[in-house]
Design a protein around this motif. Structure first.
Motif: not given
Length: 166
Positions: A152-166
């Protein structure tokens, strides 16, 4: 229909696939330290801060070999005094066979530490007893819950870091 390999259901149900197997090839203490800075009589029940971390790395030889490490740390304090600090890294060498990619991570982060934990727990109890304190008996750990929280932490972190990135 849900994917049987999600963290909510880390043990996949039989789907006609061959059952994965795991062999324990060895177990060992990688690192152990015990510090007793707060010598003297203890007047009150100490507070114990416990930390648990699990890691897995592929072994250089390949062939489905992985080193899984279980890190336990305990810090006992009474009032403002640190009574003891104990850190243990206990590891095992595991070979996974007939496991597909979706089964490997749950096996390494749930099943392997579950096998290592009783041995690490005994070492912590013995080292604290030999350090002059009552043995620290760590309660059983739910590695499924730890895995789900980590996922869950990894998913949330990925969502925060990956927003708007390709």
């Amino acid at each position: 229909m849900t994917d049987a390999s999600t963290p909510e259901n880390p043990q996949p149900q039989g789907t006609g696939q061959q059952t994965p197997s795991m062999r324990v090839l060895g177990q060992y203490v990688k690192d152990l330290s015990f510090e007793n800075p707060g010598h003297g009589p203890v007047q009150a029940q100490p507070n114990i801060d416990l930390g648990i971390d699990v890691g897995a790395t592929p072994h250089a030889d390949g062939n489905g070999l992985f080193e899984v490490s279980l890190k336990l740390s305990a810090k006992a304090t009474s009032e403002q005094t640190v009574l003891f600090l104990c850190e243990l890294e206990y590891a095992g060498l595991f070979q996974l066979q007939t496991a597909d990619q979706s089964q490997i991570e749950p096996m390494l982060l749930i099943e392997c530490p579950r096998l290592l934990f009783p041995f690490a727990r005994r070492i912590i109890a013995e080292i604290t007893r030999e350090g002059g304190f009552p043995p620290l008996l760590i309660d059983p750990v739910d590695f499924v819950q730890l895995y789900q929280a980590q996922y869950q932490r990894a998913t949330e972190q990925k969502g925060q870091n990956g927003v708007g990135q390709a």
